[in-house]
Design a protein around this motif. Structure first.
Motif, mmCIF file in Angstrom:
data_model
loop_
_atom_site.group_PDB
_atom_site.id
_atom_site.type_symbol
_atom_site.label_atom_id
_atom_site.label_comp_id
_atom_site.label_asym_id
_atom_site.label_seq_id
_atom_site.Cartn_x
_atom_site.Cartn_y
_atom_site.Cartn_z
ATOM 1 N N VAL A 44 57.494 9.449 95.040
ATOM 2 C CA VAL A 44 57.742 9.309 93.689
ATOM 3 C C VAL A 44 58.311 7.670 93.418
ATOM 4 O O VAL A 44 57.715 7.106 92.714
ATOM 5 N N VAL A 45 59.183 7.399 94.366
ATOM 6 C CA VAL A 45 59.560 6.020 94.051
ATOM 7 C C VAL A 45 58.576 5.032 94.357
ATOM 8 O O VAL A 45 58.532 4.175 93.689
ATOM 9 N N GLN A 46 57.684 5.256 95.151
ATOM 10 C CA GLN A 46 56.548 4.222 95.706
ATOM 11 C C GLN A 46 55.625 4.257 94.358
ATOM 12 O O GLN A 46 55.175 3.159 94.039
ATOM 13 N N GLU A 47 55.114 5.405 94.102
ATOM 14 C CA GLU A 47 54.136 5.673 93.029
ATOM 15 C C GLU A 47 54.687 5.029 91.695
ATOM 16 O O GLU A 47 54.013 4.067 91.002
ATOM 17 N N LYS A 48 56.081 5.018 91.504
ATOM 18 C CA LYS A 48 56.558 4.488 90.315
ATOM 19 C C LYS A 48 56.822 2.984 90.333
ATOM 20 O O LYS A 48 56.226 2.271 89.445
ATOM 21 N N ARG A 49 56.962 2.610 91.604
ATOM 22 C CA ARG A 49 57.076 0.968 91.498
ATOM 23 C C ARG A 49 55.577 0.579 91.623
ATOM 24 O O ARG A 49 55.573 -0.632 91.035
ATOM 25 N N GLN A 50 54.363 1.103 92.133
ATOM 26 C CA GLN A 50 53.289 0.606 92.034
ATOM 27 C C GLN A 50 52.777 0.586 90.594
ATOM 28 O O GLN A 50 52.137 -0.174 90.345
ATOM 29 N N SER A 51 53.208 1.727 89.900
ATOM 30 C CA SER A 51 52.551 1.687 88.349
ATOM 31 C C SER A 51 53.269 0.680 87.390
ATOM 32 O O SER A 51 52.741 0.167 86.727
ATOM 33 N N PHE A 52 54.435 0.448 87.939
ATOM 34 C CA PHE A 52 55.281 -0.521 87.378
ATOM 35 C C PHE A 52 54.556 -2.011 87.602
ATOM 36 O O PHE A 52 54.606 -2.662 86.548
ATOM 37 N N ASN A 53 54.208 -2.147 88.869
ATOM 38 C CA ASN A 53 53.767 -3.528 88.929
ATOM 39 C C ASN A 53 52.519 -3.713 88.277
ATOM 40 O O ASN A 53 52.063 -4.572 87.793
ATOM 41 N N GLU A 54 51.589 -2.426 88.352
ATOM 42 C CA GLU A 54 50.484 -2.831 87.542
ATOM 43 C C GLU A 54 50.467 -2.898 86.359
ATOM 44 O O GLU A 54 49.766 -3.796 85.688
ATOM 45 N N ALA A 55 51.550 -2.217 85.822
ATOM 46 C CA ALA A 55 51.890 -2.341 84.077
ATOM 47 C C ALA A 55 52.337 -3.904 83.808
ATOM 48 O O ALA A 55 52.037 -4.517 82.796
ATOM 49 N N VAL A 56 53.302 -4.354 84.651
ATOM 50 C CA VAL A 56 53.529 -5.793 84.424
ATOM 51 C C VAL A 56 52.320 -6.850 84.660
ATOM 52 O O VAL A 56 52.327 -7.578 83.518
ATOM 53 N N ALA A 57 51.570 -6.654 85.646
ATOM 54 C CA ALA A 57 50.445 -7.352 85.888
ATOM 55 C C ALA A 57 49.488 -7.218 84.558
ATOM 56 O O ALA A 57 48.943 -8.457 83.938
ATOM 57 N N ASP A 58 49.288 -6.126 84.008
ATOM 58 C CA ASP A 58 48.350 -5.884 82.919
ATOM 59 C C ASP A 58 48.998 -6.542 81.787
ATOM 60 O O ASP A 58 48.106 -7.185 80.923
ATOM 61 N N GLY A 59 50.112 -6.260 81.553
ATOM 62 C CA GLY A 59 51.001 -6.989 80.264
ATOM 63 C C GLY A 59 50.602 -8.589 80.261
ATOM 64 O O GLY A 59 50.570 -8.919 79.135
ATOM 65 N N LYS A 60 51.030 -9.058 81.663
ATOM 66 C CA LYS A 60 50.920 -10.452 81.776
ATOM 67 C C LYS A 60 49.590 -10.946 81.407
ATOM 68 O O LYS A 60 49.494 -12.169 80.678
ATOM 69 N N GLU A 61 48.464 -10.398 81.929
ATOM 70 C CA GLU A 61 47.151 -10.669 81.375
ATOM 71 C C GLU A 61 46.991 -10.571 80.056
ATOM 72 O O GLU A 61 46.347 -11.409 79.615
ATOM 73 N N ARG A 62 47.448 -9.603 79.313
ATOM 74 C CA ARG A 62 47.242 -9.236 77.968
ATOM 75 C C ARG A 62 47.817 -10.582 77.188
ATOM 76 O O ARG A 62 47.238 -11.038 76.314
ATOM 77 N N ILE A 63 48.995 -11.057 77.587
ATOM 78 C CA ILE A 63 49.714 -11.928 76.911
ATOM 79 C C ILE A 63 49.015 -13.042 76.961
ATOM 80 O O ILE A 63 48.991 -14.059 76.257
ATOM 81 N N GLN A 64 48.374 -13.474 78.408
ATOM 82 C CA GLN A 64 47.798 -14.934 78.516
ATOM 83 C C GLN A 64 46.358 -14.876 77.802
ATOM 84 O O GLN A 64 46.187 -15.990 77.143
ATOM 85 N N GLU A 65 45.831 -13.511 77.625
ATOM 86 C CA GLU A 65 44.621 -13.557 76.722
ATOM 87 C C GLU A 65 44.868 -13.758 75.296
ATOM 88 O O GLU A 65 44.350 -14.548 74.736
ATOM 89 N N LEU A 66 45.908 -13.349 74.665
ATOM 90 C CA LEU A 66 46.350 -13.437 73.342
ATOM 91 C C LEU A 66 47.002 -14.717 73.084
ATOM 92 O O LEU A 66 46.475 -15.278 72.096
ATOM 93 N N THR A 67 47.668 -15.322 74.018
ATOM 94 C CA THR A 67 48.131 -16.985 73.815
ATOM 95 C C THR A 67 46.798 -17.751 73.732
ATOM 96 O O THR A 67 46.893 -18.765 72.858
ATOM 97 N N THR A 68 45.816 -17.508 74.474
ATOM 98 C CA THR A 68 44.696 -18.319 74.759
ATOM 99 C C THR A 68 43.887 -18.146 73.307
ATOM 100 O O THR A 68 43.142 -19.408 72.882
ATOM 101 N N ASP A 69 43.982 -16.921 72.770
ATOM 102 C CA ASP A 69 42.856 -16.564 71.900
ATOM 103 C C ASP A 69 43.662 -17.300 70.341
ATOM 104 O O ASP A 69 42.850 -17.781 69.656
#
Length: 144
Positions: free
Chosen positions: A80-105
């Motif tokens: 469970v800890v490993q799954e949560k850690r992986q999903s958190f890392n994916e969410a952070v990476a996705d959020g970072k990507e969206r913020i970069q797209e938004l700022t460039t737009d």
């Protein structure tokens, strides 16, 4: 109004118990149960520190089902800890990507039409200043 009748074991008479008292009694029983488990775990921990070899032998032969339950619990916890850690890392990476797209737009839009954004900023500051001064004027108006 919601009162329960319960027999008092000390005197053998029926006693009225309010709903609040019954909830408190239920919480006390639950707390007592968890306290007993904690006390038992503490005793096991002390015994394990004193006699590691004997405890290992008992767990290996007589109480193997306890060992299996403990192993399964720790494994499921790790999963469970490993799954949560992986999903958190994916969410952070996705959020970072969206913020970069938004700022460039936003950057592209500002460069294409700078006067529009400069006007929007000026209107925003004007409105915020007007609202702040209005709240200050109302305080002065009602002073005596």
């Amino acid at each position: 109004m919601g009162y329960q009748v319960k027999e008092n074991p000390k005197c053998g008479r029926d006693v009225l118990i309010s709903p609040r008292e019954s909830r408190i009694a239920k919480k006390a029983r639950e707390h007592r149960g968890t306290w007993k488990i904690q006390e038992a775990l503490q005793l096991l921990n002390e015994a394990a520190e004193e006699k590691k070899e004997v405890l290992g032998h008992l767990l290996a032969e007589k109480y193997s089902h306890v060992r299996e339950v403990m192993y399964e619990a720790t494994e499921s916890y790790r999963e469970v800890v490993q799954e949560k850690r992986q999903s958190f890392n994916e969410a952070v990476a996705d959020g970072k990507e969206r913020i970069q797209e938004l700022t460039t737009d936003i950057d592209k839009r500002v460069h294409n039409n700078p006067w529009l954004f400069l006007g929007m900023v000026a209107v925003g500051f004007f409105l915020s200043g007007y609202m702040m001064s209005g709240s200050m004027r109302s305080e002065v108006k009602y002073r005596c």
